[in-house]
Write a protein that holds these residues in place. Sequence first.
Motif, PDB file in Angstrom:
ATOM      1  N   ASN A  59      17.096 -12.901  27.634  1.00  0.00           N
ATOM      2  CA  ASN A  59      18.374 -12.847  26.907  1.00  0.00           C
ATOM      3  C   ASN A  59      19.356 -11.826  27.468  1.00  0.00           C
ATOM      4  OD1 ASN A  59      17.784 -14.835  24.977  1.00  0.00           O
ATOM      5  ND2 ASN A  59      16.624 -13.392  23.711  1.00  0.00           N
ATOM      6  N   TYR A  60      18.896 -10.879  28.288  1.00  0.00           N
ATOM      7  CA  TYR A  60      19.800  -9.865  28.855  1.00  0.00           C
ATOM      8  C   TYR A  60      20.390 -10.285  30.199  1.00  0.00           C
ATOM      9  CZ  TYR A  60      17.746  -6.491  25.532  1.00  0.00           C
ATOM     10  OH  TYR A  60      17.316  -5.834  24.415  1.00  0.00           O
ATOM     11  N   GLN A  61      20.103 -11.502  30.654  1.00  0.00           N
ATOM     12  CA  GLN A  61      20.689 -11.923  31.924  1.00  0.00           C
ATOM     13  C   GLN A  61      22.181 -12.212  31.745  1.00  0.00           C
ATOM     14  OE1 GLN A  61      18.993 -12.253  35.218  1.00  0.00           O
ATOM     15  NE2 GLN A  61      18.104 -10.647  33.942  1.00  0.00           N
ATOM     16  N   GLY A 120      12.839  -3.117  37.680  1.00  0.00           N
ATOM     17  CA  GLY A 120      11.732  -2.492  36.957  1.00  0.00           C
ATOM     18  C   GLY A 120      12.049  -2.306  35.486  1.00  0.00           C
ATOM     19  N   CYS A 121      11.494  -1.255  34.898  1.00  0.00           N
ATOM     20  CA  CYS A 121      11.697  -0.984  33.471  1.00  0.00           C
ATOM     21  C   CYS A 121      11.203   0.439  33.217  1.00  0.00           C
ATOM     22  CB  CYS A 121      10.899  -1.985  32.642  1.00  0.00           C
ATOM     23  SG  CYS A 121      10.837  -1.592  30.888  1.00  0.00           S
ATOM     24  N   SER A 122      12.019   1.226  32.518  1.00  0.00           N
ATOM     25  CA  SER A 122      11.619   2.629  32.288  1.00  0.00           C
ATOM     26  C   SER A 122      10.360   2.716  31.428  1.00  0.00           C
ATOM     27  CB  SER A 122      12.766   3.408  31.632  1.00  0.00           C
ATOM     28  OG  SER A 122      13.034   2.891  30.350  1.00  0.00           O
ATOM     29  N   LEU A 123      10.126   1.729  30.576  1.00  0.00           N
ATOM     30  CA  LEU A 123       8.906   1.749  29.757  1.00  0.00           C
ATOM     31  C   LEU A 123       7.687   1.480  30.632  1.00  0.00           C
ATOM     32  CD1 LEU A 123      10.164  -0.107  26.560  1.00  0.00           C
ATOM     33  CD2 LEU A 123       9.266   2.224  26.668  1.00  0.00           C
ATOM     34  N   ALA A 124       7.780   0.477  31.492  1.00  0.00           N
ATOM     35  CA  ALA A 124       6.649   0.160  32.376  1.00  0.00           C
ATOM     36  C   ALA A 124       6.325   1.350  33.286  1.00  0.00           C
ATOM     37  CB  ALA A 124       6.964  -1.087  33.194  1.00  0.00           C
ATOM     38  N   VAL A 148       4.360  -5.555  26.068  1.00  0.00           N
ATOM     39  CA  VAL A 148       4.378  -6.316  27.335  1.00  0.00           C
ATOM     40  C   VAL A 148       5.173  -5.604  28.426  1.00  0.00           C
ATOM     41  CG1 VAL A 148       3.888  -8.686  26.612  1.00  0.00           C
ATOM     42  CG2 VAL A 148       6.207  -7.804  26.455  1.00  0.00           C
ATOM     43  N   ASN A 149       6.031  -4.683  28.031  1.00  0.00           N
ATOM     44  CA  ASN A 149       6.831  -3.943  29.024  1.00  0.00           C
ATOM     45  C   ASN A 149       5.951  -2.913  29.753  1.00  0.00           C
ATOM     46  OD1 ASN A 149       8.564  -5.100  27.048  1.00  0.00           O
ATOM     47  ND2 ASN A 149      10.241  -3.795  27.709  1.00  0.00           N
ATOM     48  N   THR A 150       4.915  -3.398  30.418  1.00  0.00           N
ATOM     49  CA  THR A 150       3.972  -2.535  31.144  1.00  0.00           C
ATOM     50  C   THR A 150       3.453  -3.308  32.353  1.00  0.00           C
ATOM     51  OG1 THR A 150       2.291  -3.397  29.631  1.00  0.00           O
ATOM     52  CG2 THR A 150       3.059  -1.149  29.211  1.00  0.00           C
ATOM     53  N   ARG A 205      10.063   5.609  26.760  1.00  0.00           N
ATOM     54  CA  ARG A 205      11.369   5.250  26.152  1.00  0.00           C
ATOM     55  C   ARG A 205      12.048   4.170  26.992  1.00  0.00           C
ATOM     56  NH1 ARG A 205      12.605  10.342  23.572  1.00  0.00           N
ATOM     57  NH2 ARG A 205      10.617  10.712  22.538  1.00  0.00           N
ATOM     58  N   CYS A 206      12.790   3.315  26.323  1.00  0.00           N
ATOM     59  CA  CYS A 206      13.671   2.398  27.043  1.00  0.00           C
ATOM     60  C   CYS A 206      14.948   3.163  27.350  1.00  0.00           C
ATOM     61  CB  CYS A 206      13.985   1.172  26.192  1.00  0.00           C
ATOM     62  SG  CYS A 206      15.437   0.301  26.799  1.00  0.00           S
ATOM     63  N   GLU A 207      15.307   3.229  28.619  1.00  0.00           N
ATOM     64  CA  GLU A 207      16.479   4.024  29.016  1.00  0.00           C
ATOM     65  C   GLU A 207      17.787   3.436  28.497  1.00  0.00           C
ATOM     66  OE1 GLU A 207      15.565   2.860  33.253  1.00  0.00           O
ATOM     67  OE2 GLU A 207      17.736   3.028  33.432  1.00  0.00           O
ATOM     68  N   VAL A 208      17.754   2.182  28.078  1.00  0.00           N
ATOM     69  CA  VAL A 208      18.963   1.527  27.549  1.00  0.00           C
ATOM     70  C   VAL A 208      19.111   1.827  26.048  1.00  0.00           C
ATOM     71  CG1 VAL A 208      20.048  -0.726  27.143  1.00  0.00           C
ATOM     72  CG2 VAL A 208      18.781  -0.295  29.266  1.00  0.00           C
ATOM     73  N   HIS A 209      18.027   1.626  25.305  1.00  0.00           N
ATOM     74  CA  HIS A 209      18.108   1.742  23.845  1.00  0.00           C
ATOM     75  C   HIS A 209      18.017   3.177  23.350  1.00  0.00           C
ATOM     76  CE1 HIS A 209      17.118  -2.559  24.395  1.00  0.00           C
ATOM     77  NE2 HIS A 209      17.930  -2.686  23.373  1.00  0.00           N
ATOM     78  N   PRO A 233      14.435  -2.884  18.104  1.00  0.00           N
ATOM     79  CA  PRO A 233      13.451  -1.852  17.697  1.00  0.00           C
ATOM     80  C   PRO A 233      13.034  -0.886  18.806  1.00  0.00           C
ATOM     81  CG  PRO A 233      12.441  -4.031  17.712  1.00  0.00           C
ATOM     82  CD  PRO A 233      13.893  -4.242  17.977  1.00  0.00           C
ATOM     83  N   GLU A 234      13.578  -1.028  20.013  1.00  0.00           N
ATOM     84  CA  GLU A 234      13.382   0.019  21.033  1.00  0.00           C
ATOM     85  C   GLU A 234      14.362   1.168  20.801  1.00  0.00           C
ATOM     86  OE1 GLU A 234      13.847  -1.960  24.789  1.00  0.00           O
ATOM     87  OE2 GLU A 234      12.034  -3.148  24.532  1.00  0.00           O
ATOM     88  N   CYS A 235      15.279   1.015  19.839  1.00  0.00           N
ATOM     89  CA  CYS A 235      16.211   2.104  19.500  1.00  0.00           C
ATOM     90  C   CYS A 235      15.460   3.176  18.704  1.00  0.00           C
ATOM     91  CB  CYS A 235      17.351   1.582  18.619  1.00  0.00           C
ATOM     92  SG  CYS A 235      18.501   0.480  19.433  1.00  0.00           S
ATOM     93  N   LEU A 291      24.243  -1.032  29.519  1.00  0.00           N
ATOM     94  CA  LEU A 291      23.745  -1.947  30.554  1.00  0.00           C
ATOM     95  C   LEU A 291      22.318  -1.601  30.947  1.00  0.00           C
ATOM     96  CD1 LEU A 291      26.409  -2.416  33.370  1.00  0.00           C
ATOM     97  CD2 LEU A 291      25.250  -4.198  32.073  1.00  0.00           C
ATOM     98  N   CYS A 292      21.477  -2.612  31.160  1.00  0.00           N
ATOM     99  CA  CYS A 292      20.162  -2.356  31.765  1.00  0.00           C
ATOM    100  C   CYS A 292      20.315  -2.569  33.273  1.00  0.00           C
ATOM    101  CB  CYS A 292      19.096  -3.296  31.218  1.00  0.00           C
ATOM    102  SG  CYS A 292      17.530  -3.061  32.103  1.00  0.00           S
ATOM    103  N   PRO A 293      20.227  -1.484  34.043  1.00  0.00           N
ATOM    104  CA  PRO A 293      20.448  -1.625  35.488  1.00  0.00           C
ATOM    105  C   PRO A 293      19.389  -2.492  36.158  1.00  0.00           C
ATOM    106  CG  PRO A 293      19.588   0.564  34.962  1.00  0.00           C
ATOM    107  CD  PRO A 293      19.870  -0.118  33.651  1.00  0.00           C
TER     108      PRO A 293
HETATM  109 FE1  SF4 Z   1      13.096  -1.990  30.221  1.00  0.00          FE
HETATM  110 FE2  SF4 Z   1      14.912  -1.204  28.473  1.00  0.00          FE
HETATM  111 FE3  SF4 Z   1      15.699  -2.591  30.590  1.00  0.00          FE
HETATM  112 FE4  SF4 Z   1      14.279  -3.786  28.629  1.00  0.00          FE
HETATM  113  S1  SF4 Z   1      16.323  -2.934  28.473  1.00  0.00           S
HETATM  114  S2  SF4 Z   1      13.951  -3.963  30.831  1.00  0.00           S
HETATM  115  S3  SF4 Z   1      12.942  -2.108  27.975  1.00  0.00           S
HETATM  116  S4  SF4 Z   1      14.766  -0.550  30.621  1.00  0.00           S
END
Ligand code: SF4
Length: 335
Positions: A59-61, A120-124, A148-150, A205-209, A233-235, A291-293
């Motif tokens: 959904n973030y695309q 990638g993903c800051s949580l992973a 799943v973010n791992t 932490r999610c770097e976006v939320h 809920p990542e906020c 934005l999620c980079p």
């Molecule tokens: Fe990871 Fe947050 Fe980006 Fe989702 S929005 S992919 S949790 S950094």
Amino acid sequence: MLRDPAETGAPARAPLPFPDLYARVARHVPPMEWELLADDIAAILALKRQRNAVLLAHNYQAPEIFHTVADIVGDSLALAREAAETDADVILLAGVHFMAETAKVLNPHKVVLIPDEEAGCSLAESIRPEDVRALKARHPGVPVVTYVNTSAAVKAESDICCTSGNAKAVVEALGVPRVIMIPDEYLARNIAAQTDVEIITWNGRCEVHERFTPMDIAEIRDIHADVTVIAHPECPPDVVAAADFAGSTAEMVRFVADRRPARVALVTECSMGDNVAVHYPEIDFVKPCNLCPHMKRITLKNIRAALERMAPQVEVPADILPGARASVERMLAIR
Ligand code: SF4
Ligand code: 13P
């Protein structure tokens, strides 16, 4: 007053390519840019047929991916379910690396493509398999519920996976008084607020939320009268507490579809509001977005290149695969 080009002598503009697709993204993509994108879109549509490929998009695309070339769109849970069920030969994941890895874990014999391996993903990034082993040693017998973010390696050390769409159901399905929930501290605390199960957290932490604050919500309410605020809920928990509803990205979509608020603020990644707004022109979308980079590393250009080159392909080491698969499948079995 607008004049007919024939009257003014100006040359008539040629019709835009793929007018039906363009209608979906016209709010976000100017006509000149569309003409540049159309070549990649045509190539991707043809390559998908040629390769028998399915394109799963989170959904973030960006709207020009989400609304034009994607076959299936959704939250992490929906994408995992679709990946488990597809009969395509090739899966292209327009999302981040852990999503593609989950698709590979469920389809070890299929080709799984991720257009940019650096997505990638800051949580992973926040947790390694050895951290999970240390947590288990510190809390013997307490099951590990892993977002799943791992990485697949972290999933392989876990008892069961969850997403933001099913975390509470997964925690409660285990029928135990305590669980370890990794790696998102805020998701874990937000779930802890809804259940009697005691939750041991990790500090990911999610770097976006994590950047949203209760002040942001207060400002939105000050500026936009009668706004309905929906947070992911990542906020942080104080942001979720200040919102009217919290849920996964798919639950946000469902909330908007069912309740049709006149004005809504989606406290999450930027493209989310753009993508949902296409279906609800009558709703005023306030966009307090970050934005999620990582998500934004995926483009029409690198999707096309991945399908042309059949690379980069996601691989999961054979020693990790069975453990990771068991964790994901246990989650998918919970409805
Ligand atoms: Fe990871 Fe947050 Fe980006 Fe989702 S929005 S992919 S949790 S950094
Ligand atoms: P969901 O789409 O599962 O809610 O997850 C959000 C997210 O941040 C994915 O990386």
